[in-house]
Design a protein around this motif. Structure first.
Motif, mmCIF file in Angstrom:
data_model
loop_
_atom_site.group_PDB
_atom_site.id
_atom_site.type_symbol
_atom_site.label_atom_id
_atom_site.label_comp_id
_atom_site.label_asym_id
_atom_site.label_seq_id
_atom_site.Cartn_x
_atom_site.Cartn_y
_atom_site.Cartn_z
ATOM 1 N N SER A 128 -33.486 17.505 6.135
ATOM 2 C CA SER A 128 -31.871 16.583 5.511
ATOM 3 C C SER A 128 -30.997 16.471 6.957
ATOM 4 C CB SER A 128 -32.014 16.381 4.775
ATOM 5 O OG SER A 128 -30.710 17.668 4.240
ATOM 6 N N GLN A 129 -30.749 18.228 7.181
ATOM 7 C CA GLN A 129 -29.653 17.846 8.789
ATOM 8 C C GLN A 129 -30.045 16.738 10.071
ATOM 9 O OE1 GLN A 129 -29.983 21.543 10.494
ATOM 10 N NE2 GLN A 129 -27.987 21.351 11.817
ATOM 11 N N PHE A 130 -31.180 16.183 10.086
ATOM 12 C CA PHE A 130 -30.993 15.002 10.805
ATOM 13 C C PHE A 130 -31.192 13.735 9.978
ATOM 14 C CE2 PHE A 130 -31.984 19.057 13.387
ATOM 15 C CZ PHE A 130 -30.853 18.993 14.293
ATOM 16 N N PRO A 131 -31.263 12.433 10.819
ATOM 17 C CA PRO A 131 -31.160 11.301 10.247
ATOM 18 C C PRO A 131 -32.407 10.763 11.019
ATOM 19 C CG PRO A 131 -29.797 11.227 11.871
ATOM 20 C CD PRO A 131 -30.030 12.160 11.791
ATOM 21 N N ILE A 132 -33.454 10.373 10.382
ATOM 22 C CA ILE A 132 -34.538 9.969 10.392
ATOM 23 C C ILE A 132 -34.767 8.881 10.686
ATOM 24 C CG2 ILE A 132 -37.373 9.784 9.909
ATOM 25 C CD1 ILE A 132 -36.582 11.783 7.561
ATOM 26 N N THR A 133 -35.186 8.316 11.587
ATOM 27 C CA THR A 133 -35.321 7.170 12.448
ATOM 28 C C THR A 133 -36.679 6.325 12.208
ATOM 29 O OG1 THR A 133 -33.963 8.177 14.291
ATOM 30 C CG2 THR A 133 -35.425 5.671 14.565
ATOM 31 N N PHE A 134 -36.799 5.570 11.492
ATOM 32 C CA PHE A 134 -38.015 4.554 11.361
ATOM 33 C C PHE A 134 -37.968 3.437 12.271
ATOM 34 C CE2 PHE A 134 -36.730 6.401 7.343
ATOM 35 C CZ PHE A 134 -37.577 7.180 7.423
ATOM 36 N N TYR A 135 -38.874 2.835 12.245
ATOM 37 C CA TYR A 135 -39.544 1.178 12.741
ATOM 38 C C TYR A 135 -40.009 0.451 12.629
ATOM 39 C CZ TYR A 135 -44.018 4.500 14.897
ATOM 40 O OH TYR A 135 -45.203 4.088 14.781
ATOM 41 N N ILE A 136 -40.149 -0.608 12.608
ATOM 42 C CA ILE A 136 -40.970 -1.961 12.680
ATOM 43 C C ILE A 136 -41.192 -2.953 13.668
ATOM 44 C CG2 ILE A 136 -41.373 -4.032 11.558
ATOM 45 C CD1 ILE A 136 -39.453 -2.493 8.822
ATOM 46 N N ILE A 168 -28.365 -0.880 5.773
ATOM 47 C CA ILE A 168 -28.532 0.075 6.138
ATOM 48 C C ILE A 168 -27.009 0.901 6.778
ATOM 49 C CG2 ILE A 168 -29.456 1.335 8.440
ATOM 50 C CD1 ILE A 168 -31.580 0.281 7.010
ATOM 51 N N GLU A 169 -26.629 -0.252 6.817
ATOM 52 C CA GLU A 169 -25.097 0.434 6.794
ATOM 53 C C GLU A 169 -24.339 1.227 5.650
ATOM 54 O OE1 GLU A 169 -22.319 -2.422 8.744
ATOM 55 O OE2 GLU A 169 -23.822 -1.960 10.604
ATOM 56 N N ARG A 170 -24.184 0.944 4.678
ATOM 57 C CA ARG A 170 -24.286 1.182 3.943
ATOM 58 C C ARG A 170 -24.382 2.934 2.739
ATOM 59 N NH1 ARG A 170 -22.326 -1.402 -1.564
ATOM 60 N NH2 ARG A 170 -21.602 0.566 -1.527
ATOM 61 N N HIS A 171 -25.637 3.014 3.482
ATOM 62 C CA HIS A 171 -26.829 4.164 3.796
ATOM 63 C C HIS A 171 -25.959 5.104 4.909
ATOM 64 C CE1 HIS A 171 -29.196 1.979 1.159
ATOM 65 N NE2 HIS A 171 -29.144 2.997 0.462
ATOM 66 N N GLY A 172 -24.984 4.608 5.349
ATOM 67 C CA GLY A 172 -24.655 5.589 6.373
ATOM 68 C C GLY A 172 -25.578 5.378 8.031
ATOM 69 N N GLY A 173 -26.312 4.200 7.834
ATOM 70 C CA GLY A 173 -27.190 4.779 9.071
ATOM 71 C C GLY A 173 -26.937 3.617 10.231
ATOM 72 N N GLN A 174 -27.635 3.506 11.447
ATOM 73 C CA GLN A 174 -27.753 2.156 12.230
ATOM 74 C C GLN A 174 -29.187 1.397 12.462
ATOM 75 O OE1 GLN A 174 -26.271 4.371 15.061
ATOM 76 N NE2 GLN A 174 -24.303 3.975 15.266
ATOM 77 N N ILE A 175 -29.071 0.281 12.803
ATOM 78 C CA ILE A 175 -30.238 -0.404 12.751
ATOM 79 C C ILE A 175 -30.075 -0.924 14.410
ATOM 80 C CG2 ILE A 175 -29.352 -1.937 11.934
ATOM 81 C CD1 ILE A 175 -32.232 -3.167 11.003
ATOM 82 N N TRP A 176 -31.081 -1.122 15.368
ATOM 83 C CA TRP A 176 -31.343 -2.051 16.482
ATOM 84 C C TRP A 176 -32.207 -2.283 16.424
ATOM 85 C CZ3 TRP A 176 -31.082 3.382 15.642
ATOM 86 C CH2 TRP A 176 -32.193 4.500 16.347
ATOM 87 N N VAL A 177 -32.680 -2.892 18.099
ATOM 88 C CA VAL A 177 -34.022 -4.148 18.484
ATOM 89 C C VAL A 177 -34.185 -3.765 19.960
ATOM 90 C CG1 VAL A 177 -33.158 -6.095 18.584
ATOM 91 C CG2 VAL A 177 -35.499 -6.034 17.714
ATOM 92 N N GLU A 178 -35.279 -3.436 20.051
ATOM 93 C CA GLU A 178 -35.814 -3.269 21.566
ATOM 94 C C GLU A 178 -37.336 -4.248 22.122
ATOM 95 O OE1 GLU A 178 -37.092 0.883 21.897
ATOM 96 O OE2 GLU A 178 -35.204 1.836 22.407
ATOM 97 N N SER A 179 -37.025 -5.329 22.313
ATOM 98 C CA SER A 179 -38.034 -6.761 22.091
ATOM 99 C C SER A 179 -38.042 -6.943 23.633
ATOM 100 C CB SER A 179 -37.298 -7.712 21.464
ATOM 101 O OG SER A 179 -38.038 -8.957 21.653
ATOM 102 N N PHE A 191 -37.725 -2.950 15.178
ATOM 103 C CA PHE A 191 -36.543 -2.850 14.812
ATOM 104 C C PHE A 191 -36.487 -1.059 14.623
ATOM 105 C CE2 PHE A 191 -36.515 -7.436 14.781
ATOM 106 C CZ PHE A 191 -34.952 -7.749 15.041
ATOM 107 N N TYR A 192 -35.624 -0.744 15.095
ATOM 108 C CA TYR A 192 -35.249 0.570 14.441
ATOM 109 C C TYR A 192 -33.718 1.325 13.422
ATOM 110 C CZ TYR A 192 -37.720 1.644 18.988
ATOM 111 O OH TYR A 192 -38.869 1.888 19.522
ATOM 112 N N PHE A 193 -33.860 2.204 12.337
ATOM 113 C CA PHE A 193 -32.879 2.249 11.930
ATOM 114 C C PHE A 193 -33.099 3.371 11.633
ATOM 115 C CE2 PHE A 193 -36.127 0.290 9.247
ATOM 116 C CZ PHE A 193 -36.363 1.393 7.787
#
Length: 754
Positions: free
Chosen positions: A679-687, A730-741, A749-751
């Protein structure tokens, strides 16, 4: 060692071209005398021992000496001495100085009366100074110094010899007879001029030996009658010559020498060294003129070197001022430090740099790899003193640096913060140097069987070359000061920005709360009149259908459709405002269950749901608000289906691995216990999907509220709020979201979630 202080200063003998008297004080009785008074005075030395000084000098001269001794003076006090004896009057240059409990009077005969006139020497010195003042560069200046000293003295060879921090020296300027070999640019080991001798030069002492082959003259008696110790000759100009020094110079064919110290800021900077192939006597007036010239040389050299250094410092200061200003105006510290890259390098004249902010390392110019830099920081951190560590011999201190000596044989490490892992490292490459020695520098030392080290004169002075490796150009003091000043500036800027950011955050939090409250209240209040418009329009359409023509019916239907859309937008606004106010409910959540539920809901709400779902490996368990994260997956799945015109649609759901290199890479689908992720590092998910894609210029604006890229009737309509709500969650969870297309290929989409 053969060159100790006892042998140099307590030799008990003098050179034969003058005489030495040791006097009691205040009686001025002769306690010791050199054994050569017969040659210079026509009086046997035995006849002078224990006699008052007025045996030799008249009352006027005795009074002059007593007056001089009544004052405090350091070093040597010169005066003219006239001695009358049956063989005729004789004029001497007298050199008076104090030693422990006694007075030493050295007498050096004036060979001809023309020497008595110092005017000609003064004119020569003034002319030399006038010429030297016209030269700007330090190299040309020192070369002219050797020429002027040769003009004054007539020596065969005159050199300027500069010491380094270890006491070794180098000939940096030379004037010589054409038939002599050049010593210019040759290096000499520290053992050639032993430390006790360098210490005497440091006190400003000069050395004159007119004949290295001359036999020394003993003092009689050998011990001082007052101290019962050998006489301290450290201030004696006539002091005899150590046999090692004689042999050393005879090995290079020198018969006479004169050495004048160049003392800069109480440090022995160098020497003016004069050699002659045959014995050569230089009058005291000329030697004194050379000492005066040496004082001018040091003063002028200091000015010239300081001027050159000042120009460089001014250049560095201008760079730093511009650099600090750009940092203070930047929003991103790292980007401000490395862009544009040359400014960070020019600040200390480096060829490479690394900026380390916590675990993120950014490289600029010629540097080791990121991992090599990371290991180097771990090592150097223990060496840091006062926030700074510097060396131009890195591979010798840190053997692992041999692997990257071509880019980093020199290191300057600046610790910006002691709390956070913030560093700037500058690198200088290896500079291969060929050092030309006057003979093998190791040939003058001999290690005895008992381990003692003995110095002896070198026999060979043939050019001997040494290649110096794993060394960079040294860091200058002004460059180290620049680095520390940069640290202070960055700390000041960061603290100021932290205060400003804290204030902005407080105001932003208050504004957001007010905005959320307003949006909720306004949205809630708007729904009631909107519902009335919708209901009355429906009643009109039903109750007056027979009265209304087709145009009227169409307009009422449009009004009903618009009120429905407006109600949808208000619902979205209400939902969005609640996201800012509602408290998150964190629980340990299996994302596989969340994804399955989101997909099942889509299949129910969209009968046309036809897409291949790819999940390369099970998803991890994370701490989150499961309801809100479920909405994230629902929104992203819905968009992936909606904006897809392919015959065979597919959606892939996964997450990225953090490899040992620190780079994020796509998961390979290998079996593993994913819920053990740190849990030390954020996990990056993708769709990921194979839909219509998004143009690069639209990648940011798609997250704006109510922003649609297509007409309302295309791709199933919608409010344009799904991605905005997703981003908010996502931001309220302290994360980030971005997209590559890529257009017509698909989008990913990554978050991040912790």
């Amino acid at each position: 060692m053969s060159h100790d202080r006892e042998l140099i200063y307590f030799s008990g003998s003098i050179q034969p071209h003058g005489i030495l008297l040791v006097l009691s004080y205040p009686e001025l009785k002769i306690l010791q005398v050199s054994a050569n008074t017969q040659a210079h005075l026509g009086i046997p030395h035995q006849n002078l021992l224990n006699q008052p000084l007025d045996t030799l000098l008249d009352t006027t001269q005795i009074q002059a000496i007593s007056k001089c001794l009544s004052k405090d003076f350091m070093g040597i006090n010169p005066m003219k001495i006239l001695i009358r004896n049956p063989g005729g009057d004789r004029l001497f240059n007298g050199l008076l100085h104090r030693t422990t409990d006694v007075i030493v009077l050295e007498l050096e005969p004036i060979i001809s009366q023309t020497q008595e006139n110092f005017f000609s020497c003064s004119a020569l010195v003034k002319g030399a100074i006038a010429q030297l003042q016209q030269v700007s560069g330090s190299s040309e200046f020192l070369q002219l110094v050797t020429q002027q000293v040769q003009n004054l003295t007539g020596f065969d060879r005159v050199m300027v010899y500069q010491f380094d921090s270890q006491g070794a020296g180098k000939v940096i300027a030379e004037t010589k007879r054409d038939n002599l070999p050049s010593y210019l640019e040759l290096h000499y080991p520290a053992t050639d001029i032993p430390k006790p001798v360098r210490e005497s030069y440091k006190r400003g002492m000069s050395r004159f030996i007119p004949n290295l082959s001359a036999q020394p003259i003993e003092l009689v008696p050998q011990k001082n009658q007052v101290t019962q110790q050998p006489l301290d000759l450290s201030l004696a100009v006539l002091r005899s010559v150590d046999s090692c020094c004689v042999e050393y110079h005879q090995n290079i064919g020198v018969a006479a020498i004169m050495v004048v110290a160049l003392v800069k800021n109480q440090t022995l900077w160098g020497l003016i060294s004069c050699h002659h192939q045959t014995p050569k006597f230089v009058p005291y007036e000329i030697r004194e003129a050379c000492e005066l010239l040496a004082q001018f040389v040091v003063s002028e050299l200091t000015n010239k070197v300081d001027r050159e250094e000042l120009d460089y410092i001014v250049k560095l200061r201008a760079l730093q001022s511009e650099f600090v200003e750009s940092i203070s105006q930047a929003d991103n510290l790292k980007q401000a430090l490395v862009n544009p890259a040359p400014r960070l390098l020019d600040l200390v004249s480096a060829q490479g740099a690394a900026v380390c902010l916590e675990d993120e390392i950014t490289l600029v110019g010629l540097t080791p790899t990121v991992e090599q830099v990371r290991d180097l920081i771990d090592w150097a951190d223990a060496q840091v003193s006062n926030a700074l560590f510097q060396t131009n011999l890195l591979p010798k201190l840190y053997p692992e640096a041999l692997a990257f000596k071509d880019v980093a044989s020199g290191l300057l490490l600046l610790q910006i913060s002691k709390v956070r892992r913030y560093y700037i490292l500058w690198f200088r490459p290896e500079v291969l140097q060929t050092v030309n020695w006057a003979g093998n520098p190791n040939a003058s030392t001999t290690v005895e069987a008992d381990g003692t080290v003995t110095l002896s004169p070198r026999q060979s002075f043939q050019r001997w070359q040494q290649t110096v490796r794993c060394t960079s150009l040294p860091w200058k003091t002004c460059e180290l000061e620049q680095a520390l000043d940069l640290r202070n500036a960055i700390v000041g800027i960061v603290l100021k920005k932290a205060d400003e950011l804290a204030q902005i955050n407080r105001e932003l939090e208050r504004s957001n709360q007010e905005l959320d409250s307003f949006a909720y209240a306004a949205s809630h209040d708007l729904k009631e009149p909107l519902r009335g418009i919708h209901n009355f329009s429906t009643l009109l359409l039903r109750g007056y259908e027979s009265v209304l023509d087709d145009v009227g019916k169409s307009r009422l239907q449009t009004l009903i459709r618009l009120t429905r859309r407006m109600e949808s937008l208000i619902d979205v606004l209400l939902k969005f405002s609640r996201l800012g106010q509602a408290e998150l409910h964190y629980v340990s959540t299996d994302l596989n269950l969340i994804v399955n539920k989101a997909l099942e809901d889509l299949r129910v709400s969209r009968p046309d749901f036809q897409a291949q779902i790819r999940i390369p490996r099970p998803l991890p368990t994370v701490e989150c608000d499961p309801v809100l994260i479920g909405e994230v997956f629902t929104n992203l799945f819905s968009n992936a289906l909606k904006y897809n015109n392919k015959a065979e649609k597919w959606i892939e759901i996964g997450y990225l691995d953090k490899e040992g290199t620190g780079d994020w890479v796509l998961g390979t689908g290998k079996s593993q216990k994913v819920n053990q992720q740190s849990s030390q590092f954020p996990i990056t998910f993708y769709i990921k999907d194979n839909g219509i894609g998004i143009r690069e210029r639209h990648l940011e604006i798609i997250f704006r509220l109510f922003k649609r890229l297509h007409e309302q009737h295309l791709y199933g309509g919608g409010t344009g709020a799904g991605l905005t709500i997703t981003k908010k969650i996502i931001e309220r969870h302290g994360g980030q979201i971005w997209v590559e297309s890529t257009v017509d290929v698909g989008s990913t989409f990554y978050f991040t979630l912790t």
